[in-house]
Design a protein around this motif. Structure first.
Motif, PDB file in Angstrom:
ATOM      1  N   GLY A  70       0.778  -1.222   0.000  1.00 53.99           N
ATOM      2  CA  GLY A  70       0.000   0.000   0.000  1.00 53.99           C
ATOM      3  C   GLY A  70       0.815   1.281   0.000  1.00 53.99           C
ATOM      4  O   GLY A  70       0.255   2.368  -0.210  1.00 53.99           O
ATOM      5  N   ARG A  71       2.115   1.189   0.244  1.00 52.89           N
ATOM      6  CA  ARG A  71       2.941   2.396   0.238  1.00 52.89           C
ATOM      7  C   ARG A  71       3.193   2.874  -1.189  1.00 52.89           C
ATOM      8  O   ARG A  71       2.985   2.130  -2.145  1.00 52.89           O
ATOM      9  N   ARG A  72       3.645   4.122  -1.277  1.00 54.13           N
ATOM     10  CA  ARG A  72       3.964   4.708  -2.576  1.00 54.13           C
ATOM     11  C   ARG A  72       5.398   5.223  -2.562  1.00 54.13           C
ATOM     12  O   ARG A  72       5.848   5.817  -1.588  1.00 54.13           O
ATOM     13  N   LEU A  73       6.063   5.005  -3.684  1.00 55.43           N
ATOM     14  CA  LEU A  73       7.441   5.448  -3.861  1.00 55.43           C
ATOM     15  C   LEU A  73       7.462   6.360  -5.080  1.00 55.43           C
ATOM     16  O   LEU A  73       6.969   5.984  -6.155  1.00 55.43           O
ATOM     17  N   HIS A  74       8.012   7.559  -4.921  1.00 55.41           N
ATOM     18  CA  HIS A  74       7.950   8.545  -6.003  1.00 55.41           C
ATOM     19  C   HIS A  74       9.330   9.116  -6.301  1.00 55.41           C
ATOM     20  O   HIS A  74      10.129   9.366  -5.402  1.00 55.41           O
ATOM     21  N   GLY A  75       9.581   9.326  -7.599  1.00 49.77           N
ATOM     22  CA  GLY A  75      10.825   9.941  -8.043  1.00 49.77           C
ATOM     23  C   GLY A  75      10.688  10.377  -9.482  1.00 49.77           C
ATOM     24  O   GLY A  75       9.607  10.292 -10.086  1.00 49.77           O
ATOM     25  N   PRO A  76      11.785  10.830 -10.104  1.00 52.33           N
ATOM     26  CA  PRO A  76      11.716  11.248 -11.511  1.00 52.33           C
ATOM     27  C   PRO A  76      11.536  10.042 -12.432  1.00 52.33           C
ATOM     28  O   PRO A  76      11.864   8.917 -12.070  1.00 52.33           O
ATOM     29  N   VAL A  77      11.003  10.301 -13.612  1.00 51.48           N
ATOM     30  CA  VAL A  77      10.900   9.229 -14.606  1.00 51.48           C
ATOM     31  C   VAL A  77      12.314   8.820 -15.013  1.00 51.48           C
ATOM     32  O   VAL A  77      13.095   9.662 -15.462  1.00 51.48           O
ATOM     33  N   PRO A  78      12.673   7.553 -14.822  1.00 49.78           N
ATOM     34  CA  PRO A  78      14.049   7.148 -15.135  1.00 49.78           C
ATOM     35  C   PRO A  78      14.260   6.991 -16.633  1.00 49.78           C
ATOM     36  O   PRO A  78      13.412   6.460 -17.346  1.00 49.78           O
ATOM     37  N   ASP A  79      15.401   7.473 -17.098  1.00 50.84           N
ATOM     38  CA  ASP A  79      15.834   7.221 -18.469  1.00 50.84           C
ATOM     39  C   ASP A  79      16.510   5.856 -18.475  1.00 50.84           C
ATOM     40  O   ASP A  79      17.521   5.648 -17.805  1.00 50.84           O
ATOM     41  N   ALA A  80      15.958   4.919 -19.235  1.00 51.97           N
ATOM     42  CA  ALA A  80      16.438   3.540 -19.197  1.00 51.97           C
ATOM     43  C   ALA A  80      17.895   3.404 -19.600  1.00 51.97           C
ATOM     44  O   ALA A  80      18.556   2.426 -19.222  1.00 51.97           O
ATOM     45  N   TYR A  81      18.410   4.357 -20.361  1.00 50.59           N
ATOM     46  CA  TYR A  81      19.771   4.230 -20.892  1.00 50.59           C
ATOM     47  C   TYR A  81      20.723   5.311 -20.382  1.00 50.59           C
ATOM     48  O   TYR A  81      21.863   5.386 -20.842  1.00 50.59           O
ATOM     49  N   ALA A  82      20.274   6.129 -19.440  1.00 51.93           N
ATOM     50  CA  ALA A  82      21.115   7.222 -18.953  1.00 51.93           C
ATOM     51  C   ALA A  82      22.133   6.712 -17.952  1.00 51.93           C
ATOM     52  O   ALA A  82      21.896   5.760 -17.207  1.00 51.93           O
ATOM     53  N   THR A  83      23.282   7.341 -17.939  1.00 51.82           N
ATOM     54  CA  THR A  83      24.312   7.080 -16.943  1.00 51.82           C
ATOM     55  C   THR A  83      24.454   8.333 -16.073  1.00 51.82           C
ATOM     56  O   THR A  83      23.810   9.347 -16.308  1.00 51.82           O
ATOM     57  N   GLY A  84      25.306   8.269 -15.094  1.00 51.55           N
ATOM     58  CA  GLY A  84      25.499   9.418 -14.224  1.00 51.55           C
ATOM     59  C   GLY A  84      24.680   9.286 -12.956  1.00 51.55           C
ATOM     60  O   GLY A  84      24.239   8.208 -12.568  1.00 51.55           O
ATOM     61  N   GLY A  85      24.453  10.414 -12.303  1.00 50.34           N
ATOM     62  CA  GLY A  85      23.746  10.417 -11.030  1.00 50.34           C
ATOM     63  C   GLY A  85      22.733  11.534 -10.962  1.00 50.34           C
ATOM     64  O   GLY A  85      22.859  12.467 -10.163  1.00 50.34           O
ATOM     65  N   TYR A  86      21.672  11.444 -11.774  1.00 51.79           N
ATOM     66  CA  TYR A  86      20.697  12.520 -11.839  1.00 51.79           C
ATOM     67  C   TYR A  86      19.575  12.368 -10.813  1.00 51.79           C
ATOM     68  O   TYR A  86      18.772  13.281 -10.620  1.00 51.79           O
ATOM     69  N   VAL A  87      19.492  11.217 -10.135  1.00 48.12           N
ATOM     70  CA  VAL A  87      18.480  11.017  -9.099  1.00 48.12           C
ATOM     71  C   VAL A  87      19.143  11.269  -7.750  1.00 48.12           C
ATOM     72  O   VAL A  87      19.970  10.488  -7.287  1.00 48.12           O
ATOM     73  N   THR A  88      18.794  12.385  -7.133  1.00 50.29           N
ATOM     74  CA  THR A  88      19.407  12.744  -5.856  1.00 50.29           C
ATOM     75  C   THR A  88      18.539  12.373  -4.665  1.00 50.29           C
ATOM     76  O   THR A  88      19.038  12.323  -3.534  1.00 50.29           O
ATOM     77  N   ALA A  89      17.255  12.106  -4.880  1.00 52.70           N
ATOM     78  CA  ALA A  89      16.367  11.699  -3.787  1.00 52.70           C
ATOM     79  C   ALA A  89      15.105  11.087  -4.373  1.00 52.70           C
ATOM     80  O   ALA A  89      14.668  11.465  -5.470  1.00 52.70           O
TER      81      ALA A  89
END
Length: 496
Positions: A70-89
């Motif tokens: 029942g919990r929800r987890l939210h973040g940016p839409v992931p780019d399936a082929y991107a590298t790097g560290g664009y997800v900070t939280a």
């Protein structure tokens, strides 16, 4: 809630004692390392068939995951082929998480605790790896092949455990990891010749009075074999960690029974037994590529009938460089690259990969196994492939093309399953080497749109153009320790 000491704190304490001058750089690198690992983890949550994620909902530039409890987890839409560290939280029921190991711990799904520990170790080791990069190093173009390898700092471009090295202390990482640029002293462990299986031409300088001298990694000698050898070989560690370059000589692949990213790597007795014939088979395949591919020869292999005590000697890839050329591991081809360069590289890699797949061999052509020969102006000219141990071979396809199957090839390497063959090549080459070099869906799609229409039409090419791209479900595999073998998912096709 009381939390035990983190891997970050443990590494900091060891570093303070071992090399205190690196401590400020290590601490400064931690936020970026957390983001890099969290980005890889969030990509997995967005695309892998994890059983506790029941629904994925995209809203604009955000992705919400509905969990089975029942919990929800939210973040940016992931780019399936991107590298790097664009997800900070990412946010779990409104609570922000910047540390991937804490997120995994609080998700509390089956097997989360062990995986969380690996994630924490991955963050800490990645920060240590980045801290070890001196400003301005290297001062110019690498003069040796191993220097290219030691430029690869962040490890696997998509695995959340990209830098996890459980069982390695800080001192051992500094002493053995390629990104720290050490010289490693391999031990030479003697084994009676009658107790040793040898394939190919094991050189005379590794033989002595009825004994075979096996190069042994010092970590293996200390932690697994618990004995030292007689004499040493100075060598430069490559990105595979257990494979090292002898100055002016071949590469040595050693047994190293430690978990790196997904699995414990050893050298099986069967792989030693097949080494010579598999190498000759690779040369036969390369001859069918009109000079576009070289496969590094296995010069010799030996084992004391144990996967923990074995070694292979392999040609250095740079022997295939002509005047003015460089041989560079694809993993070291960090961008940015021009669209024309990416298209030329994609055309070269797909031409070779699809040609061999049509003949009956699916390469595991990820950025560590695949190298590119660059001309003086940096243009991609040819490919070099190393380490045939994990390819897949189709007896039926080979027969159609009149290629003899070596009699001693056996086991998982043989399959006529078209899905397994395409997964092996497309998962490593398209979703691995090409995607990581491009750095994201848009650049990868553009390179494929230009290069794919220039390739000969085959059923495999049709599948590449029309079907989702297969890729190993790396996080699912780490959260399914009781499920043997690879598990797979698919990614959106960048051509569609």
């Amino acid at each position: 809630m009381h939390r035990p000491p983190t891997a970050e704190a443990e590494v900091a304490a060891e570093l303070a004692a071992e090399r205190p001058g690196l401590l400020p750089r290590y601490r400064a690198a931690l936020p970026g390392a957390r983001a890099a690992v969290l980005t890889r983890l969030w990509r997995a949550f967005g695309h892998e068939p994890l059983p506790w994620i029941t629904r994925r909902e995209e809203y604009g530039d955000g992705l919400t995951l509905r969990l089975a409890d029942g919990r929800r987890l939210h973040g940016p839409v992931p780019d399936a082929y991107a590298t790097g560290g664009y997800v900070t939280a990412v946010h779990l029921d409104g609570v922000a998480y910047e540390r991937p190991e804490r997120l995994m711990t609080d998700l509390a799904v089956p097997h989360a605790a062990g995986f969380a520990a690996e994630l924490g170790h991955s963050v800490a080791s990645l920060a240590l790896s980045r801290a070890g990069q001196e400003d301005g190093w290297p001062p110019g173009p690498p003069a040796h092949g191993w220097e290219w390898e030691q430029r690869v700092v962040d490890g696997h471009p998509y695995h959340p455990c990209c830098r996890a090295r459980p069982g390695f202390s800080v001192a051992e990482q500094l002493a053995y990891a390629p990104e720290h640029r050490p010289v490693v002293e391999l031990g030479l462990l003697p084994v009676a010749a009658e107790d040793c299986l040898v394939a190919g031409d094991w050189p005379g300088w590794l033989r002595e009075e009825g004994r075979v001298m096996l190069p042994v990694h010092p970590w293996q000698a200390a932690h697994v074999l618990k004995r030292s050898g007689e004499g040493t070989l100075a060598a430069h560690p490559l990105m595979a960690l257990r494979t090292l370059a002898l100055p002016g000589g071949p590469h040595v692949k050693t047994a190293l029974s430690a978990r790196l990213t997904s699995s414990v790597r050893d050298i099986s007795v069967g792989s030693v037994r097949m080494a010579a014939s598999l190498s000759a088979f690779g040369e036969t395949l390369a001859e069918r590529t009109d000079g576009l591919l070289h496969i590094t020869r296995t010069l010799g292999a030996a084992t004391a009938h144990s996967p923990d005590l074995a070694a292979l000697l392999r040609e250095a890839p740079e022997v295939y460089a002509g005047p003015g050329e460089s041989v560079v591991p694809v993993a070291a081809l960090t961008g940015p690259h021009s669209p024309d360069w990416l298209a030329a590289f994609a055309r070269l890699a797909l031409t070779v990969g699809l040609r061999l797949l049509e003949l009956g061999a699916a390469l595991e052509a990820h950025g560590q196994n695949l190298l590119v020969v660059l001309g003086p102006a940096g243009e991609p000219r040819r490919l070099v492939y190393r380490d045939l141990a994990d390819i897949r071979v189709s007896p039926a396809r080979l027969a159609r093309h009149g290629i003899a199957l070596p009699g001693d090839l056996a086991g998982r390497i043989l399959t006529d399953d078209v899905t397994a063959l395409r997964r092996k090549l497309f998962g490593s080459l398209v979703a691995g080497a090409l995607a990581a070099t491009a750095g994201g869906t848009a650049a990868l799609g553009t390179a494929l749109e230009v290069s794919v229409p220039q390739l000969p039409s085959t059923p495999d090419l049709v599948a590449l153009r029309q079907e989702p791209v297969p890729v190993k479900a790396l996080t699912l595999m780490r959260l399914s320790p009781d499920v043997p073998g690879d598990q797979w998912t698919v990614l959106p096709n960048p051509l569609r």
